[in-house]
Write a protein that holds these residues in place. Structure first.
Motif, mmCIF file in Angstrom:
data_model
loop_
_atom_site.group_PDB
_atom_site.id
_atom_site.type_symbol
_atom_site.label_atom_id
_atom_site.label_comp_id
_atom_site.label_asym_id
_atom_site.label_seq_id
_atom_site.Cartn_x
_atom_site.Cartn_y
_atom_site.Cartn_z
ATOM 1 N N MET A 231 7.058 5.107 11.291
ATOM 2 C CA MET A 231 6.291 4.627 10.134
ATOM 3 C C MET A 231 4.904 4.159 10.563
ATOM 4 O O MET A 231 3.917 4.451 9.885
ATOM 5 N N TYR A 232 4.810 3.427 11.673
ATOM 6 C CA TYR A 232 3.506 3.019 12.183
ATOM 7 C C TYR A 232 2.633 4.246 12.418
ATOM 8 O O TYR A 232 1.464 4.291 12.021
ATOM 9 N N ALA A 233 3.182 5.242 13.112
ATOM 10 C CA ALA A 233 2.413 6.445 13.438
ATOM 11 C C ALA A 233 1.939 7.148 12.173
ATOM 12 O O ALA A 233 0.773 7.557 12.075
ATOM 13 N N LEU A 234 2.819 7.288 11.194
ATOM 14 C CA LEU A 234 2.446 7.993 9.970
ATOM 15 C C LEU A 234 1.403 7.236 9.166
ATOM 16 O O LEU A 234 0.463 7.840 8.644
ATOM 17 N N VAL A 235 1.556 5.919 9.057
ATOM 18 C CA VAL A 235 0.582 5.145 8.285
ATOM 19 C C VAL A 235 -0.763 5.115 9.007
ATOM 20 O O VAL A 235 -1.800 4.921 8.383
ATOM 21 N N PHE A 236 -0.770 5.384 10.295
ATOM 22 C CA PHE A 236 -2.013 5.494 11.047
ATOM 23 C C PHE A 236 -2.612 6.899 10.912
ATOM 24 O O PHE A 236 -3.810 7.052 10.657
ATOM 25 N N VAL A 237 -1.801 7.931 11.061
ATOM 26 C CA VAL A 237 -2.286 9.310 11.095
ATOM 27 C C VAL A 237 -2.609 9.861 9.707
ATOM 28 O O VAL A 237 -3.600 10.584 9.529
ATOM 29 N N LYS B 63 -7.069 7.552 -2.368
ATOM 30 C CA LYS B 63 -7.973 7.542 -1.213
ATOM 31 C C LYS B 63 -8.342 6.102 -0.834
ATOM 32 O O LYS B 63 -8.340 5.746 0.357
ATOM 33 N N SER B 64 -8.640 5.282 -1.818
ATOM 34 C CA SER B 64 -9.033 3.896 -1.552
ATOM 35 C C SER B 64 -7.882 3.095 -0.948
ATOM 36 O O SER B 64 -8.073 2.366 0.039
ATOM 37 N N VAL B 65 -6.699 3.230 -1.517
ATOM 38 C CA VAL B 65 -5.541 2.499 -0.989
ATOM 39 C C VAL B 65 -5.178 3.040 0.395
ATOM 40 O O VAL B 65 -4.797 2.277 1.293
ATOM 41 N N GLY B 66 -5.324 4.349 0.602
ATOM 42 C CA GLY B 66 -5.060 4.933 1.916
ATOM 43 C C GLY B 66 -5.985 4.378 2.987
ATOM 44 O O GLY B 66 -5.552 4.051 4.100
ATOM 45 N N MET B 67 -7.268 4.257 2.657
ATOM 46 C CA MET B 67 -8.222 3.684 3.621
ATOM 47 C C MET B 67 -7.900 2.211 3.885
ATOM 48 O O MET B 67 -8.006 1.737 5.018
ATOM 49 N N THR B 68 -7.484 1.510 2.840
ATOM 50 C CA THR B 68 -7.090 0.109 2.998
ATOM 51 C C THR B 68 -5.856 -0.002 3.887
ATOM 52 O O THR B 68 -5.802 -0.851 4.786
ATOM 53 N N ALA B 69 -4.867 0.860 3.643
ATOM 54 C CA ALA B 69 -3.654 0.861 4.474
ATOM 55 C C ALA B 69 -4.002 1.125 5.934
ATOM 56 O O ALA B 69 -3.440 0.501 6.839
ATOM 57 N N PHE B 70 -4.931 2.052 6.164
ATOM 58 C CA PHE B 70 -5.346 2.355 7.537
ATOM 59 C C PHE B 70 -5.935 1.113 8.199
ATOM 60 O O PHE B 70 -5.587 0.778 9.333
ATOM 61 N N ALA B 71 -6.829 0.425 7.500
ATOM 62 C CA ALA B 71 -7.444 -0.791 8.059
ATOM 63 C C ALA B 71 -6.386 -1.847 8.353
ATOM 64 O O ALA B 71 -6.410 -2.492 9.410
ATOM 65 N N ILE B 72 -5.439 -2.006 7.438
ATOM 66 C CA ILE B 72 -4.375 -2.998 7.641
ATOM 67 C C ILE B 72 -3.525 -2.638 8.851
ATOM 68 O O ILE B 72 -3.188 -3.498 9.665
ATOM 69 N N VAL B 73 -3.182 -1.350 8.988
ATOM 70 C CA VAL B 73 -2.317 -0.970 10.110
ATOM 71 C C VAL B 73 -3.057 -1.091 11.441
ATOM 72 O O VAL B 73 -2.439 -1.430 12.460
ATOM 73 N N CYS C 246 0.830 -1.214 0.000
ATOM 74 C CA CYS C 246 0.000 0.000 0.000
ATOM 75 C C CYS C 246 0.860 1.257 0.000
ATOM 76 O O CYS C 246 0.641 2.174 -0.804
ATOM 77 N N VAL C 247 1.834 1.311 0.892
ATOM 78 C CA VAL C 247 2.679 2.507 0.995
ATOM 79 C C VAL C 247 3.467 2.725 -0.292
ATOM 80 O O VAL C 247 3.597 3.862 -0.768
ATOM 81 N N LEU C 248 3.968 1.649 -0.877
ATOM 82 C CA LEU C 248 4.748 1.781 -2.117
ATOM 83 C C LEU C 248 3.871 2.161 -3.308
ATOM 84 O O LEU C 248 4.383 2.603 -4.334
ATOM 85 N N LYS D 273 0.589 16.221 3.170
ATOM 86 C CA LYS D 273 1.676 16.219 2.180
ATOM 87 C C LYS D 273 3.046 16.217 2.868
ATOM 88 O O LYS D 273 3.940 15.453 2.482
ATOM 89 N N ALA D 274 3.209 17.033 3.895
ATOM 90 C CA ALA D 274 4.480 17.080 4.625
ATOM 91 C C ALA D 274 4.784 15.724 5.257
ATOM 92 O O ALA D 274 5.929 15.242 5.208
ATOM 93 N N LEU D 275 3.766 15.102 5.830
ATOM 94 C CA LEU D 275 3.959 13.779 6.412
ATOM 95 C C LEU D 275 4.255 12.738 5.331
ATOM 96 O O LEU D 275 4.982 11.776 5.575
ATOM 97 N N GLY D 276 3.711 12.944 4.130
ATOM 98 C CA GLY D 276 4.017 12.055 3.009
ATOM 99 C C GLY D 276 5.497 12.096 2.654
ATOM 100 O O GLY D 276 6.126 11.063 2.410
ATOM 101 N N PHE D 277 6.071 13.299 2.637
ATOM 102 C CA PHE D 277 7.516 13.419 2.385
ATOM 103 C C PHE D 277 8.308 12.767 3.514
ATOM 104 O O PHE D 277 9.325 12.100 3.264
ATOM 105 N N THR D 278 7.828 12.946 4.740
ATOM 106 C CA THR D 278 8.505 12.329 5.886
ATOM 107 C C THR D 278 8.443 10.806 5.783
ATOM 108 O O THR D 278 9.448 10.125 6.003
ATOM 109 N N LEU D 279 7.268 10.284 5.437
ATOM 110 C CA LEU D 279 7.120 8.835 5.282
ATOM 111 C C LEU D 279 8.025 8.323 4.164
ATOM 112 O O LEU D 279 8.671 7.282 4.311
#
Length: 191
Positions: free
Chosen positions: A106-112, A62-72, A34-36, A155-161
Motif C-alpha cells: 500500500m505504501y508503494a502504490l500510494v507513492f507510485v 488529481k488534487s487529492v492524488g497529489m495531496t495523498a502523495f505529499a502525505i505519504v 485520501c485513498v477512500l 488504472k491496474a494499480l488502482g484495482f490492486t490498491l
C-alpha cells in the motif's frame, strides 16, 4: 492516555501493546481519507462520458492524488525518523507476514500511483489546478500512446490498491470485531 517509550511508540494505559506515534496515526488517517476518496472517484470518473461532472471529478482526483502523495512522503519520513512499534505479540506468523507485505504494498502504490498520474496527465491533459486554485507545472512531454500506457498502469494499480485496502479492512474487522485483541487501538487517534 498514552505513555511514550521514547522511540516513536507509546503504550496505551491498560494495554501491553505499543501504539504508533501521534504523527504516524494522524498521517495514517489522512492517507486513508485520501485513498477512500480516490478509489471511488477513479472508478466513477472513468465510466462517465465527457462533461462538467467528469471534468470536476478528474480535477478532484488529481488534487487529492497529489495531496495523498505529499502525505505519504511525510509519512515515510516520519516512519524513517521515528520508527514504528513492533508487531503486536498476539499476531500469528502468517498474520505478521501478511500485514507486513500488505502495508508495504500500500505504501508503494500510494507513492507510485500519483507519480504515474502526474506523468500521464503531463503528456495529455494539462493544465491541472490544485483544488481549482494553484496551477501545477506539468513539464513532461510524451506521446498520447505513452500517456495511454501510463494511465493503463495507473488504472491496474488502482484495482490492486482497492484489493489491498479491502484486505486491510478485512484484517481490521477481524481484529476489532472477531478477535477483539486491541490491535486496532494501536492506530486510533488518542482521545
Amino acid at each position: 492516555m498514552a505513555i511514550s517509550d521514547g522511540g516513536g511508540a507509546a503504550v496505551r494505559e491498560g494495554s501491553s501493546s505499543p501504539v504508533y506515534s501521534a504523527p504516524a496515526r494522524w498521517l495514517h488517517w489522512l492517507t486513508a481519507a485520501c485513498v477512500l476518496a480516490l478509489i471511488p472517484a477513479g472508478f466513477v470518473m472513468a465510466r462517465l462520458g465527457e462533461g462538467p461532472v467528469a471534468n470536476a471529478l478528474y480535477e478532484l482526483h488529481k488534487s487529492v492524488g497529489m495531496t495523498a502523495f505529499a502525505i505519504v512522503v511525510v509519512r515515510i519520513a516520519v516512519r524513517l525518523t521515528r520508527g514504528a512499534p513492533p508487531p503486536d505479540q498476539g499476531l500469528t506468523p502468517f498474520e505478521r507476514a501478511l500485514s507486513t507485505w500488505v502495508h508495504r504494498a500500500m505504501y508503494a502504490l500510494v507513492f507510485v500511483m500519483p507519480i504515474l498520474g502526474y506523468l500521464g496527465t503531463s503528456m495529455c491533459c494539462a493544465p491541472v489546478n490544485l483544488f481549482w486554485l494553484a496551477p501545477v507545472p506539468l513539464d513532461i512531454s510524451g506521446s498520447e500512446a505513452t500517456a495511454k500506457a501510463i494511465f493503463t498502469a495507473h488504472k491496474a494499480l488502482g484495482f490492486t490498491l482497492a484489493a489491498l485496502v479491502a484486505l486491510h479492512l478485512a484484517g481490521v474487522f477481524r481484529h476489532a470485531v472477531i478477535k477483539r485483541d486491541g490491535v486496532l487501538r494501536r492506530m486510533l487517534p488518542v482521545r
